[in-house]
Design a protein around this motif. Sequence first.
Motif, PDB file in Angstrom:
ATOM      1  N   MET A 236      17.090 -31.721  46.495  1.00  0.00           N
ATOM      2  CA  MET A 236      18.365 -31.143  46.061  1.00  0.00           C
ATOM      3  C   MET A 236      18.236 -29.632  45.894  1.00  0.00           C
ATOM      4  SD  MET A 236      20.462 -31.844  42.521  1.00  0.00           S
ATOM      5  CE  MET A 236      19.099 -31.211  41.539  1.00  0.00           C
ATOM      6  N   TYR A 237      17.150 -29.185  45.265  1.00  0.00           N
ATOM      7  CA  TYR A 237      16.973 -27.749  45.040  1.00  0.00           C
ATOM      8  C   TYR A 237      16.868 -26.994  46.364  1.00  0.00           C
ATOM      9  CZ  TYR A 237      16.806 -25.930  40.345  1.00  0.00           C
ATOM     10  OH  TYR A 237      17.169 -25.420  39.126  1.00  0.00           O
ATOM     11  N   HIS A 238      16.096 -27.554  47.297  1.00  0.00           N
ATOM     12  CA  HIS A 238      15.906 -26.838  48.555  1.00  0.00           C
ATOM     13  C   HIS A 238      17.123 -26.943  49.464  1.00  0.00           C
ATOM     14  CE1 HIS A 238      11.757 -25.399  48.227  1.00  0.00           C
ATOM     15  NE2 HIS A 238      11.577 -26.441  47.441  1.00  0.00           N
ATOM     16  N   ALA A 239      17.989 -27.929  49.229  1.00  0.00           N
ATOM     17  CA  ALA A 239      19.237 -28.008  49.985  1.00  0.00           C
ATOM     18  C   ALA A 239      20.274 -27.037  49.427  1.00  0.00           C
ATOM     19  CB  ALA A 239      19.790 -29.434  49.941  1.00  0.00           C
ATOM     20  N   ALA A 240      20.338 -26.930  48.104  1.00  0.00           N
ATOM     21  CA  ALA A 240      21.355 -26.082  47.464  1.00  0.00           C
ATOM     22  C   ALA A 240      20.879 -24.643  47.259  1.00  0.00           C
ATOM     23  CB  ALA A 240      21.754 -26.690  46.117  1.00  0.00           C
ATOM     24  N   HIS A 241      19.593 -24.473  46.950  1.00  0.00           N
ATOM     25  CA  HIS A 241      19.057 -23.140  46.650  1.00  0.00           C
ATOM     26  C   HIS A 241      17.737 -22.921  47.383  1.00  0.00           C
ATOM     27  CE1 HIS A 241      21.924 -23.625  43.398  1.00  0.00           C
ATOM     28  NE2 HIS A 241      21.228 -24.618  42.902  1.00  0.00           N
ATOM     29  N   PRO A 242      17.711 -22.892  48.701  1.00  0.00           N
ATOM     30  CA  PRO A 242      16.463 -22.650  49.429  1.00  0.00           C
ATOM     31  C   PRO A 242      15.855 -21.312  49.016  1.00  0.00           C
ATOM     32  CG  PRO A 242      18.362 -22.413  50.875  1.00  0.00           C
ATOM     33  CD  PRO A 242      18.866 -23.007  49.608  1.00  0.00           C
ATOM     34  N   LEU A 243      14.559 -21.199  49.185  1.00  0.00           N
ATOM     35  CA  LEU A 243      13.818 -20.053  48.673  1.00  0.00           C
ATOM     36  C   LEU A 243      14.394 -18.710  49.118  1.00  0.00           C
ATOM     37  CD1 LEU A 243      11.524 -18.694  47.200  1.00  0.00           C
ATOM     38  CD2 LEU A 243      10.025 -19.193  49.149  1.00  0.00           C
ATOM     39  N   ASP A 244      14.625 -18.532  50.409  1.00  0.00           N
ATOM     40  CA  ASP A 244      15.100 -17.231  50.891  1.00  0.00           C
ATOM     41  C   ASP A 244      16.467 -16.889  50.309  1.00  0.00           C
ATOM     42  OD1 ASP A 244      12.824 -16.762  52.379  1.00  0.00           O
ATOM     43  OD2 ASP A 244      13.624 -17.717  54.185  1.00  0.00           O
ATOM     44  N   TYR A 245      17.334 -17.872  50.219  1.00  0.00           N
ATOM     45  CA  TYR A 245      18.664 -17.645  49.640  1.00  0.00           C
ATOM     46  C   TYR A 245      18.547 -17.320  48.154  1.00  0.00           C
ATOM     47  CZ  TYR A 245      23.393 -18.683  47.950  1.00  0.00           C
ATOM     48  OH  TYR A 245      24.617 -18.623  47.338  1.00  0.00           O
ATOM     49  N   PHE A 246      17.697 -18.052  47.452  1.00  0.00           N
ATOM     50  CA  PHE A 246      17.485 -17.792  46.028  1.00  0.00           C
ATOM     51  C   PHE A 246      16.980 -16.364  45.800  1.00  0.00           C
ATOM     52  CE2 PHE A 246      14.031 -17.535  42.863  1.00  0.00           C
ATOM     53  CZ  PHE A 246      14.793 -17.613  41.701  1.00  0.00           C
ATOM     54  N   LEU A 247      15.990 -15.943  46.574  1.00  0.00           N
ATOM     55  CA  LEU A 247      15.440 -14.592  46.419  1.00  0.00           C
ATOM     56  C   LEU A 247      16.485 -13.532  46.754  1.00  0.00           C
ATOM     57  CD1 LEU A 247      11.769 -14.706  47.784  1.00  0.00           C
ATOM     58  CD2 LEU A 247      12.521 -14.111  45.466  1.00  0.00           C
ATOM     59  N   GLU A 248      17.304 -13.816  47.739  1.00  0.00           N
ATOM     60  CA  GLU A 248      18.353 -12.862  48.124  1.00  0.00           C
ATOM     61  C   GLU A 248      19.330 -12.642  46.968  1.00  0.00           C
ATOM     62  OE1 GLU A 248      22.252 -12.696  51.106  1.00  0.00           O
ATOM     63  OE2 GLU A 248      20.640 -14.148  51.479  1.00  0.00           O
ATOM     64  N   ILE A 249      19.767 -13.739  46.343  1.00  0.00           N
ATOM     65  CA  ILE A 249      20.724 -13.629  45.233  1.00  0.00           C
ATOM     66  C   ILE A 249      20.084 -12.985  44.014  1.00  0.00           C
ATOM     67  CG2 ILE A 249      22.175 -14.930  43.648  1.00  0.00           C
ATOM     68  CD1 ILE A 249      23.234 -14.741  46.503  1.00  0.00           C
ATOM     69  N   ALA A 250      18.858 -13.401  43.683  1.00  0.00           N
ATOM     70  CA  ALA A 250      18.178 -12.847  42.503  1.00  0.00           C
ATOM     71  C   ALA A 250      17.966 -11.338  42.659  1.00  0.00           C
ATOM     72  CB  ALA A 250      16.850 -13.559  42.291  1.00  0.00           C
ATOM     73  N   SER A 251      17.536 -10.907  43.846  1.00  0.00           N
ATOM     74  CA  SER A 251      17.315  -9.480  44.104  1.00  0.00           C
ATOM     75  C   SER A 251      18.628  -8.702  44.082  1.00  0.00           C
ATOM     76  CB  SER A 251      16.622  -9.289  45.445  1.00  0.00           C
ATOM     77  OG  SER A 251      15.367  -9.930  45.477  1.00  0.00           O
ATOM     78  N   LYS A 252      19.669  -9.300  44.661  1.00  0.00           N
ATOM     79  CA  LYS A 252      20.972  -8.634  44.707  1.00  0.00           C
ATOM     80  C   LYS A 252      21.516  -8.406  43.300  1.00  0.00           C
ATOM     81  CE  LYS A 252      25.703  -9.319  46.377  1.00  0.00           C
ATOM     82  NZ  LYS A 252      26.634 -10.248  47.073  1.00  0.00           N
ATOM     83  N   GLU A 253      21.447  -9.424  42.458  1.00  0.00           N
ATOM     84  CA  GLU A 253      21.962  -9.280  41.099  1.00  0.00           C
ATOM     85  C   GLU A 253      21.101  -8.320  40.283  1.00  0.00           C
ATOM     86  OE1 GLU A 253      22.262 -13.273  39.639  1.00  0.00           O
ATOM     87  OE2 GLU A 253      24.048 -13.722  40.842  1.00  0.00           O
ATOM     88  N   TRP A 254      19.807  -8.300  40.538  1.00  0.00           N
ATOM     89  CA  TRP A 254      18.887  -7.349  39.898  1.00  0.00           C
ATOM     90  C   TRP A 254      19.320  -5.917  40.195  1.00  0.00           C
ATOM     91  CZ3 TRP A 254      14.435  -7.974  36.895  1.00  0.00           C
ATOM     92  CH2 TRP A 254      13.532  -6.912  36.849  1.00  0.00           C
ATOM     93  N   GLU A 255      19.667  -5.658  41.448  1.00  0.00           N
ATOM     94  CA  GLU A 255      20.087  -4.323  41.854  1.00  0.00           C
ATOM     95  C   GLU A 255      21.488  -3.991  41.333  1.00  0.00           C
ATOM     96  OE1 GLU A 255      19.682  -4.214  46.069  1.00  0.00           O
ATOM     97  OE2 GLU A 255      17.501  -4.530  46.033  1.00  0.00           O
ATOM     98  N   GLU A 256      22.355  -4.985  41.270  1.00  0.00           N
ATOM     99  CA  GLU A 256      23.704  -4.759  40.758  1.00  0.00           C
ATOM    100  C   GLU A 256      23.687  -4.349  39.295  1.00  0.00           C
ATOM    101  OE1 GLU A 256      25.699  -8.405  41.628  1.00  0.00           O
ATOM    102  OE2 GLU A 256      26.286  -7.788  43.667  1.00  0.00           O
ATOM    103  N   TYR A 257      22.805  -4.949  38.507  1.00  0.00           N
ATOM    104  CA  TYR A 257      22.677  -4.547  37.103  1.00  0.00           C
ATOM    105  C   TYR A 257      22.327  -3.063  37.012  1.00  0.00           C
ATOM    106  CZ  TYR A 257      22.948  -9.088  34.714  1.00  0.00           C
ATOM    107  OH  TYR A 257      23.387 -10.278  34.172  1.00  0.00           O
ATOM    108  N   GLN A 258      21.367  -2.634  37.810  1.00  0.00           N
ATOM    109  CA  GLN A 258      20.930  -1.237  37.751  1.00  0.00           C
ATOM    110  C   GLN A 258      22.033  -0.286  38.205  1.00  0.00           C
ATOM    111  OE1 GLN A 258      16.580  -0.539  38.751  1.00  0.00           O
ATOM    112  NE2 GLN A 258      16.845  -2.557  39.693  1.00  0.00           N
ATOM    113  N   ALA A 259      22.799  -0.703  39.216  1.00  0.00           N
ATOM    114  CA  ALA A 259      23.899   0.140  39.692  1.00  0.00           C
ATOM    115  C   ALA A 259      24.963   0.289  38.607  1.00  0.00           C
ATOM    116  CB  ALA A 259      24.501  -0.470  40.958  1.00  0.00           C
ATOM    117  N   THR A 260      25.256  -0.805  37.902  1.00  0.00           N
ATOM    118  CA  THR A 260      26.241  -0.756  36.819  1.00  0.00           C
ATOM    119  C   THR A 260      25.766   0.149  35.700  1.00  0.00           C
ATOM    120  OG1 THR A 260      27.016  -2.998  37.322  1.00  0.00           O
ATOM    121  CG2 THR A 260      27.495  -2.134  35.119  1.00  0.00           C
ATOM    122  N   TRP A 261      24.510   0.012  35.321  1.00  0.00           N
ATOM    123  CA  TRP A 261      23.984   0.840  34.232  1.00  0.00           C
ATOM    124  C   TRP A 261      23.949   2.316  34.624  1.00  0.00           C
ATOM    125  CZ3 TRP A 261      19.311  -2.936  33.256  1.00  0.00           C
ATOM    126  CH2 TRP A 261      19.788  -4.090  32.623  1.00  0.00           C
TER     127      TRP A 261
END
Length: 367
Positions: A236-261
């Motif tokens: 289920m995890y790899h169907a809904a949140h495969p590794l590359d997709y998970f890393l893409e979202i986590a990195s994107k949100e990490w950068e969005e926080y910094q841009a907002t600040w």
Amino acid sequence: PRVPCWFVHQGPLPTPGALVLKMFEPMYKLAGFDSPWDYWSVHATADRARVNIIQNSRFGIGDVTFLAVACGKLVYVEDTLKRCTRHTLHLTSGEKLEGVKVILKSLGLLGDYEVDRLHKMKQMVGSYCDGDWRRVLMIDATGMNAANFTTFSTGIGTKGFVMSHKYLHDHPKEYYKMEKDGYLEQLPTNPAIEKEDKPAYVVDVRYSMSSAIIMETMCPRCGAASAGDPIYKHKMYHAAHPLDYFLEIASKEWEEYQATWKTQGCTAPFVPYPYTREMIEGYFKEYSTAHNFELSPDGLIGGPLGTGKTDHWDMQGLLPAEQEFGSAPAWANNDSAMVQAQAAIDNDHIRWWSGQVAQKDSLKTKA
């Protein structure tokens, strides 16, 4: 951090505590925290091959806390508040925290004695109110006491708890067989502790684990319905949140926080996301070595190390590799079969209970 959380939840077998702490290290280093191995709740062997984490709180899941510390948006201070003046906290160490306009008090879980009074109970016996197996009660048990981790949430445990106790209610003779074998005497008990403002129903994770182990040891069939959970959660995890997709979202949100600040005036230099696919692939190799079977970062389960088998896991009760993931068994699509099965369960269930209760309390059905 989010990466250890993702990794633990996708694993078909529990992740060793030593590997969990190793996955903590990049984020702790980024925030300037001490090594996760040095915290008082961590009890490890000298070679750090095995570890047990014992504490009264849970892990907070998220990356933003660490990022906020690294960017100077958050500061941790360990002290005791002595008094307050306008926008200032005066600490017992003599330090002052100025510019404080909001105080949020987080004091942990305090139980409600109304629960004990509702059940008119003085103690929990295992998961039962005053030892009455028909009154099952579960909370998200407090604290942590683990050397291996299957989850950081209550979902998996809650599902298993419900299925196990439903089995006993559907097959009450199994319970009475355990009772004759001294089941209730084996279970831990948890009375109310008034001095600690702790009702009887508030139990810790060690108590809950002991109760579950004793129950499933004396009645292995209780856990049969959950036998397929490990492979299900992995796929289920790899169907809904495969590794590359998970890393893409986590990195994107990490950068969005910094841009907002930055738009709010933060002048801290850019902080890159501290996890990479290569690092996580290394975690998978260590996990595979610990459990002696191949586990791919892309969701493929293999046989024992060195066998070259892929997408195959020999374990009783798990979905066969040739069955399409997510597909229902043939009988589940037969309406007639489902109706007959439900009727058989209901009739047998009501018949047994009707014969066990007093006549005045017999089960009644609407006309």
